[in-house]
Design a protein around this motif. Sequence first.
Motif, PDB file in Angstrom:
ATOM      1  N   UNK A   1      42.834 -47.908 -63.968  1.00  0.00           N
ATOM      2  CA  UNK A   1      42.373 -49.073 -63.215  1.00  0.00           C
ATOM      3  C   UNK A   1      41.004 -48.830 -62.585  1.00  0.00           C
ATOM      4  N   UNK A   2      40.233 -49.887 -62.534  1.00  0.00           N
ATOM      5  CA  UNK A   2      38.955 -49.841 -61.838  1.00  0.00           C
ATOM      6  C   UNK A   2      39.173 -49.874 -60.327  1.00  0.00           C
ATOM      7  N   UNK A   3      38.141 -49.535 -59.562  1.00  0.00           N
ATOM      8  CA  UNK A   3      38.195 -49.727 -58.121  1.00  0.00           C
ATOM      9  C   UNK A   3      38.473 -51.199 -57.837  1.00  0.00           C
ATOM     10  N   UNK A   4      39.403 -51.453 -56.937  1.00  0.00           N
ATOM     11  CA  UNK A   4      39.782 -52.823 -56.631  1.00  0.00           C
ATOM     12  C   UNK A   4      40.851 -53.375 -57.560  1.00  0.00           C
ATOM     13  N   UNK A   5      41.309 -52.562 -58.520  1.00  0.00           N
ATOM     14  CA  UNK A   5      42.301 -53.015 -59.485  1.00  0.00           C
ATOM     15  C   UNK A   5      43.714 -52.984 -58.935  1.00  0.00           C
ATOM     16  N   UNK A   6      44.644 -53.562 -59.719  1.00  0.00           N
ATOM     17  CA  UNK A   6      46.025 -53.673 -59.258  1.00  0.00           C
ATOM     18  C   UNK A   6      47.007 -53.441 -60.398  1.00  0.00           C
ATOM     19  N   UNK A   7      48.120 -52.800 -60.047  1.00  0.00           N
ATOM     20  CA  UNK A   7      49.262 -52.628 -60.936  1.00  0.00           C
ATOM     21  C   UNK A   7      50.417 -53.441 -60.376  1.00  0.00           C
ATOM     22  N   UNK A   8      51.063 -54.248 -61.242  1.00  0.00           N
ATOM     23  CA  UNK A   8      52.239 -55.006 -60.815  1.00  0.00           C
ATOM     24  C   UNK A   8      53.388 -54.675 -61.758  1.00  0.00           C
TER      25      UNK A   8
ATOM     26  N   UNK B   1      56.594 -55.326 -57.642  1.00  0.00           N
ATOM     27  CA  UNK B   1      55.976 -54.228 -56.901  1.00  0.00           C
ATOM     28  C   UNK B   1      54.483 -54.212 -57.220  1.00  0.00           C
ATOM     29  N   UNK B   2      53.694 -54.380 -56.178  1.00  0.00           N
ATOM     30  CA  UNK B   2      52.238 -54.505 -56.310  1.00  0.00           C
ATOM     31  C   UNK B   2      51.558 -53.319 -55.652  1.00  0.00           C
ATOM     32  N   UNK B   3      50.715 -52.634 -56.421  1.00  0.00           N
ATOM     33  CA  UNK B   3      49.965 -51.498 -55.900  1.00  0.00           C
ATOM     34  C   UNK B   3      48.494 -51.706 -56.203  1.00  0.00           C
ATOM     35  N   UNK B   4      47.656 -51.364 -55.256  1.00  0.00           N
ATOM     36  CA  UNK B   4      46.227 -51.601 -55.386  1.00  0.00           C
ATOM     37  C   UNK B   4      45.417 -50.316 -55.278  1.00  0.00           C
ATOM     38  N   UNK B   5      44.288 -50.314 -55.992  1.00  0.00           N
ATOM     39  CA  UNK B   5      43.264 -49.287 -55.827  1.00  0.00           C
ATOM     40  C   UNK B   5      42.193 -49.869 -54.924  1.00  0.00           C
ATOM     41  N   UNK B   6      41.825 -49.165 -53.891  1.00  0.00           N
ATOM     42  CA  UNK B   6      40.860 -49.689 -52.940  1.00  0.00           C
ATOM     43  C   UNK B   6      39.503 -49.890 -53.580  1.00  0.00           C
ATOM     44  N   UNK B   7      38.788 -50.893 -53.096  1.00  0.00           N
ATOM     45  CA  UNK B   7      37.399 -51.108 -53.509  1.00  0.00           C
ATOM     46  C   UNK B   7      36.496 -50.229 -52.662  1.00  0.00           C
ATOM     47  N   UNK B   8      35.380 -49.739 -53.209  1.00  0.00           N
ATOM     48  CA  UNK B   8      34.467 -48.941 -52.411  1.00  0.00           C
ATOM     49  C   UNK B   8      33.846 -49.777 -51.301  1.00  0.00           C
TER      50      UNK B   8
ATOM     51  N   UNK C   1      50.781 -62.943 -59.850  1.00  0.00           N
ATOM     52  CA  UNK C   1      50.641 -61.947 -58.788  1.00  0.00           C
ATOM     53  C   UNK C   1      49.527 -60.959 -59.091  1.00  0.00           C
ATOM     54  N   UNK C   2      49.444 -60.514 -60.335  1.00  0.00           N
ATOM     55  CA  UNK C   2      48.401 -59.576 -60.701  1.00  0.00           C
ATOM     56  C   UNK C   2      47.015 -60.179 -60.643  1.00  0.00           C
ATOM     57  N   UNK C   3      46.887 -61.391 -61.147  1.00  0.00           N
ATOM     58  CA  UNK C   3      45.582 -62.050 -61.160  1.00  0.00           C
ATOM     59  C   UNK C   3      45.107 -62.383 -59.758  1.00  0.00           C
ATOM     60  N   UNK C   4      46.033 -62.689 -58.866  1.00  0.00           N
ATOM     61  CA  UNK C   4      45.658 -63.038 -57.497  1.00  0.00           C
ATOM     62  C   UNK C   4      45.293 -61.821 -56.664  1.00  0.00           C
ATOM     63  N   UNK C   5      45.680 -60.635 -57.135  1.00  0.00           N
ATOM     64  CA  UNK C   5      45.485 -59.420 -56.348  1.00  0.00           C
ATOM     65  C   UNK C   5      44.090 -58.835 -56.462  1.00  0.00           C
ATOM     66  N   UNK C   6      43.311 -59.304 -57.444  1.00  0.00           N
ATOM     67  CA  UNK C   6      41.969 -58.755 -57.652  1.00  0.00           C
ATOM     68  C   UNK C   6      40.946 -59.881 -57.623  1.00  0.00           C
ATOM     69  N   UNK C   7      39.710 -59.520 -57.355  1.00  0.00           N
ATOM     70  CA  UNK C   7      38.682 -60.548 -57.190  1.00  0.00           C
ATOM     71  C   UNK C   7      38.153 -61.080 -58.510  1.00  0.00           C
ATOM     72  N   UNK C   8      38.149 -60.226 -59.546  1.00  0.00           N
ATOM     73  CA  UNK C   8      37.572 -60.657 -60.822  1.00  0.00           C
ATOM     74  C   UNK C   8      38.323 -59.993 -61.981  1.00  0.00           C
TER      75      UNK C   8
END
Length: 227
Positions: free
Chosen positions: A172-179, A219-226, A54-61
């Motif tokens: 977390x970086x922009x675009x990052x995720x916490x699970x 529970x998945x939370x994301x930081x928005x990408x710019x 889930x965590x790996x799928x939530x971010x692009x890289x």
Amino acid sequence: MEYVVIARATSPRGELVLRERRSERGPTSLELRVNGIFVMDTVETDTEQTLATAGLAAVSNPQKVLVGGLGLGFTMHAVLGDSRVQRCRVVEIEEALVDWLRAGTVPHGPQFLADERVEVVVGDVAQVLTETPASLYDVILLDVDNGPDQLVHEQNAGLYEEPFLRVARRALRDGGALVIWSAAESRTLLDGLAAEFDTAEGNAYEVLLQGRDEHYWLYLARVASPE
């Protein structure tokens, strides 16, 4: 069913027991218990792998990943199965558990830890993240306790509250995720994540645990990408 204790240790948080579960009807397996409470085993590892997926799928890289909670190593191992991951830092508060994997008391431990991308830190994940530079990780995965409503250790309650969630977001970086893995649904946790992150969601999934159907939550939370 026969149980044989393979290793036992005590710490300020209580007792850890690693025991072998033997059955004439199935393969021998290992089971980890903390203060008498079942935590995980080597038979049903979908929970740990689903957390990583889930965590790996939530971010692009997902280049840099932090895993809170070593357990028997299956979340870490699933993270390392993704070739995009360049660094996986695992934080585990129980030194005995780390030693059991390193020494081969948990037989797959040395192989799992041999990956050069792994760094294992013995410590409190809350303290480690507090001391972490901002915007370091792409993914943070937490499987430290059973969730806010079924705690094994009461001192872990803060891991599900807004001050810690704020610390995790900062790391977390922009675009990052916490699970975060939880044994039960928690509206309070979801609300806390929604207050600190740009998006938050909770998802139930089914798992077969020791012959019975269970529902766990991610529970998945994301930081928005710019933009």
